[in-house]
Design a protein around this motif. Structure first.
Motif, short mmCIF file in Angstrom:
data_model
loop_
_atom_site.label_atom_id
_atom_site.label_comp_id
_atom_site.label_asym_id
_atom_site.label_seq_id
_atom_site.Cartn_x
_atom_site.Cartn_y
_atom_site.Cartn_z
N GLY A 183 33.46 75.33 81.02
CA GLY A 183 33.95 74.04 81.49
C GLY A 183 32.97 73.35 82.41
O GLY A 183 32.39 73.96 83.30
N ALA A 189 37.17 75.61 80.73
CA ALA A 189 37.70 74.57 79.85
C ALA A 189 39.09 75.01 79.37
O ALA A 189 39.37 76.21 79.24
CB ALA A 189 36.77 74.37 78.66
N HIS A 190 39.97 74.07 79.14
CA HIS A 190 41.29 74.40 78.62
C HIS A 190 41.12 75.17 77.31
O HIS A 190 40.44 74.73 76.39
CB HIS A 190 42.10 73.13 78.36
CG HIS A 190 42.46 72.39 79.62
ND1 HIS A 190 43.39 72.85 80.52
CD2 HIS A 190 42.02 71.21 80.12
CE1 HIS A 190 43.50 72.02 81.52
NE2 HIS A 190 42.68 71.00 81.31
N GLY A 191 41.72 76.35 77.25
CA GLY A 191 41.63 77.17 76.05
C GLY A 191 40.41 78.05 75.99
O GLY A 191 40.25 78.84 75.05
N GLU A 192 39.53 77.97 76.99
CA GLU A 192 38.28 78.75 76.95
C GLU A 192 38.54 80.24 76.86
O GLU A 192 37.80 80.97 76.18
CB GLU A 192 37.46 78.43 78.21
CG GLU A 192 36.16 79.22 78.31
CD GLU A 192 35.31 78.80 79.50
OE1 GLU A 192 34.43 79.58 79.90
OE2 GLU A 192 35.52 77.67 80.03
N ASN A 193 39.57 80.72 77.53
CA ASN A 193 39.85 82.15 77.54
C ASN A 193 40.65 82.61 76.32
O ASN A 193 40.95 83.80 76.19
CB ASN A 193 40.61 82.52 78.81
CG ASN A 193 39.80 82.25 80.06
OD1 ASN A 193 38.58 82.44 80.07
ND2 ASN A 193 40.46 81.81 81.13
N GLU A 194 40.96 81.68 75.43
CA GLU A 194 41.75 82.02 74.25
C GLU A 194 40.91 82.10 72.98
O GLU A 194 41.42 82.46 71.92
CB GLU A 194 42.87 80.99 74.07
CG GLU A 194 43.84 80.96 75.25
CD GLU A 194 44.78 79.77 75.20
OE1 GLU A 194 44.85 79.12 74.14
OE2 GLU A 194 45.42 79.47 76.23
N HIS A 290 35.53 70.24 78.03
CA HIS A 290 36.83 70.08 78.71
C HIS A 290 37.93 70.88 78.03
O HIS A 290 38.81 71.41 78.70
CB HIS A 290 37.21 68.60 78.72
CG HIS A 290 38.54 68.32 79.36
ND1 HIS A 290 38.76 68.45 80.72
CD2 HIS A 290 39.73 67.92 78.82
CE1 HIS A 290 40.00 68.14 81.00
NE2 HIS A 290 40.63 67.82 79.87
N ARG A 291 37.87 71.00 76.70
CA ARG A 291 38.95 71.67 75.97
C ARG A 291 38.37 72.39 74.77
O ARG A 291 37.46 71.89 74.09
CB ARG A 291 39.99 70.65 75.52
CG ARG A 291 41.23 71.26 74.89
CD ARG A 291 42.33 70.23 74.64
NE ARG A 291 42.00 69.29 73.56
CZ ARG A 291 41.64 68.03 73.74
NH1 ARG A 291 41.55 67.54 74.97
NH2 ARG A 291 41.38 67.24 72.73
N HIS A 293 39.74 74.69 71.33
CA HIS A 293 40.90 75.21 70.60
C HIS A 293 40.51 75.47 69.14
O HIS A 293 39.62 74.82 68.59
CB HIS A 293 42.09 74.25 70.68
CG HIS A 293 41.85 72.92 70.01
ND1 HIS A 293 41.17 71.90 70.61
CD2 HIS A 293 42.22 72.46 68.78
CE1 HIS A 293 41.12 70.85 69.81
NE2 HIS A 293 41.74 71.18 68.69
N ARG A 304 34.93 65.62 77.69
CA ARG A 304 35.50 64.46 78.36
C ARG A 304 34.61 64.12 79.54
O ARG A 304 34.58 64.84 80.55
CB ARG A 304 36.93 64.70 78.82
CG ARG A 304 37.54 63.48 79.55
CD ARG A 304 38.97 63.75 79.97
NE ARG A 304 39.84 63.94 78.81
CZ ARG A 304 41.12 64.35 78.90
NH1 ARG A 304 41.63 64.63 80.10
NH2 ARG A 304 41.86 64.49 77.81
N GLU A 310 35.26 60.52 75.26
CA GLU A 310 35.39 61.83 74.63
C GLU A 310 34.52 61.93 73.39
O GLU A 310 34.29 60.94 72.69
CB GLU A 310 36.85 62.10 74.25
CG GLU A 310 37.76 62.34 75.44
CD GLU A 310 39.09 62.97 75.03
OE1 GLU A 310 39.30 63.19 73.82
OE2 GLU A 310 39.92 63.24 75.93
#
Length: 470
Positions: A183, A189-194, A290-291, A293, A304, A310
């Motif tokens: 991030g 970042a959102h979802g980075e760990n997934e 930023h994200r 997925h 972003r 974006e």
């Protein structure tokens, strides 16, 4: 080069208490504990040995320089003459060791096999492998308690519950095991760990080849580790490569080219620029991850920008080469004075600020810049640099020489700091040509570096590193 050159005289250095407990009190007969058996940690041990100071080396890994082994396939851009500590050389040569060619650029595996492993062997059972430090404190003292503190020995607790005591600590544990996040705001970042995100310097031409060849790969980061990975990926056929950076252009990554005093470092940027210009590597600028997925088409990474703009890219593999950050949690019960920006010792920060300094313009520094309000504790090597990506091994060697001299009570030597670093804008063309002749056509190097020319990288991404600069 004096420690007071390059404008450093203007830096106000607060003089904390000196480590008098190393010569008296409860801890006088205890060893100095060195945390980390990488290049700088072993150099510290060499200086301690020469000074006749008892020491113990704690290495978290199951082998010497375990973090260096993780990037054993990578060729550093500083030749051997910058990579061998002076005290270590003296000990090794006294044992019959012959130094490698001073102009050769070793890969990480060679750094271990030809230098670090023979050096560690000299230290025998003073090196403890599999000894991961989980916490450091003062025996009987938490961080708040003051009276008598400086006379109390250090208490080191290992992950297996074992405890030992020390008169002083040289923390050369590095930053390789604490990489920065993907991030752009310093937060994951959102979802980075997934999703699976690989960190800097995967062996894309060797052990990790099957994971990358023929896949769409995104490399995020603007340092030398990113450049090294990009150049290696470019050797794989049918492998689309996207390179994302926050900056508006890649000028800083491209560096000084032929004007670099380390030709391999300059060549890194020159070759990278050529791949971007040709379209082999697609460069995305102004990219603020930023994200992240997963989608049916792959993994989408969305940027972003602060302006709200974006952009996105969909890939199969992500390499996050966004640097490293120090983990000071093991010393949370010690009294540290850390710069609020870099996380380095406060007095050191102005000398290594990456906004002002490159690898070659960091002035010499030693014990006075590394001292904390906790007498006898020193974080050295790349850990001392915090988030600054300007570290060179030679800098760490001078740090530990100075610190050990102070621990021995030789303050004249401790403060006579000298360091001659290669500037990023002054080049030796003859060395550049020699390296291209000797390295450019090499094949069959261990670790899978089979390209022509070979990717060249940084010692910065080591157990003693996390920075840019080899």
């Amino acid at each position: 080069m004096s420690d007071r050159c390059c404008g450093t005289a203007a830096v106000e250095i607060e003089q904390f208490a000196t480590p008098q407990q190393t010569d008296s009190g409860q801890s006088g007969n205890l060893p100095v504990v060195v945390i980390g058996a990488g290049p700088v940690g072993l150099a510290a041990a060499a200086h301690l040995a020469e000074r006749g100071i008892d020491y113990t080396i704690l290495e978290a890994g199951d082998r010497i320089a375990a973090s260096v082994a993780q990037w054993g396939h990578v060729r550093v851009f500083s030749p051997w003459k910058y990579n061998i500590d002076a005290a270590a050389r003296r000990l090794l040569e006294a044992d019959g060791w012959s130094a490698p060619d001073p102009e050769w650029l070793p890969i990480g595996a060679e750094l271990i096999d030809d230098y670090l492993a023979p050096l560690a062997k000299l230290f025998g059972d003073k090196v403890r492998l599999g000894a991961k430090v989980s916490a450091i404190s003062r025996l009987g003292y938490d961080r708040v308690r003051t009276a008598g503190r400086d006379d109390a020995p250090f208490l080191i607790r290992l992950a297996d519950g074992t405890e030992l005591q020390a008169r002083a600590i040289i923390d050369a544990s590095g930053t390789y095991t604490s990489p920065s996040v993907l991030g752009a705001s310093g937060l994951p970042a959102h979802g980075e760990n997934e999703v699976f995100v690989d960190h800097a310097l995967p062996d894309v031409l060797g052990a990790d080849r099957d994971r990358y060849e023929g896949r769409r790969v995104l490399v995020v980061g603007a340092g030398h580790s990113a450049a090294t990975t990009l150049l290696a990926l470019a050797e794989l056929e049918h492998t689309p490569i996207t390179w994302a950076i926050r900056a508006a252009d890649a000028t800083r990554t491209y560096g000084g080219g032929e004007a670099d005093a380390l030709p391999a470092r300059g060549a890194l940027g020159t070759r990278l620029r050529a791949h971007v210009t040709s379209g082999r590597i697609q460069l995305l600028t102004g990219f603020f991850a930023h994200r992240v997925h997963a989608t049916g088409q792959g993994v989408e990474v969305v940027s972003r920008a602060p302006s709200g703009h974006e952009q996105s890219v969909t890939v199969d593999r992500i390499v996050s080469a966004t640097g490293y950050r120090p983990d000071h949690s093991i010393a949370s019960e010690l009294r540290l004075d850390l710069d609020p920006v870099l996380g380095s010792p406060r007095a050191l920060a102005p000398l290594i600020d990456p906004n002002q300094h490159s690898c070659g313009t960091v002035p010499a520094h030693g014990v006075d810049e590394l001292v904390h309000p906790e007498p006898g504790y020193y974080a050295v090597g790349v850990k001392s640099y915090g988030r600054a990506p300007t570290f060179l091994m030679a800098t760490g060697y001078e740090q530990v020489r100075s610190v050990v001299a102070a621990l021995a009570g030789d303050w004249e030597a401790a403060r006579d700091v000298q360091l001659d670093l290669p500037e990023t804008g002054v080049c030796s063309a003859n060395l550049a040509e020699a390296q291209e002749q000797r390295v450019g056509l090499a094949t069959g190097i261990s670790g899978g570096l089979l390209s022509t020319p070979l990717p060249l990288a940084t010692v910065g991404a080591t157990a003693e590193s996390g920075g840019c600069c080899g």
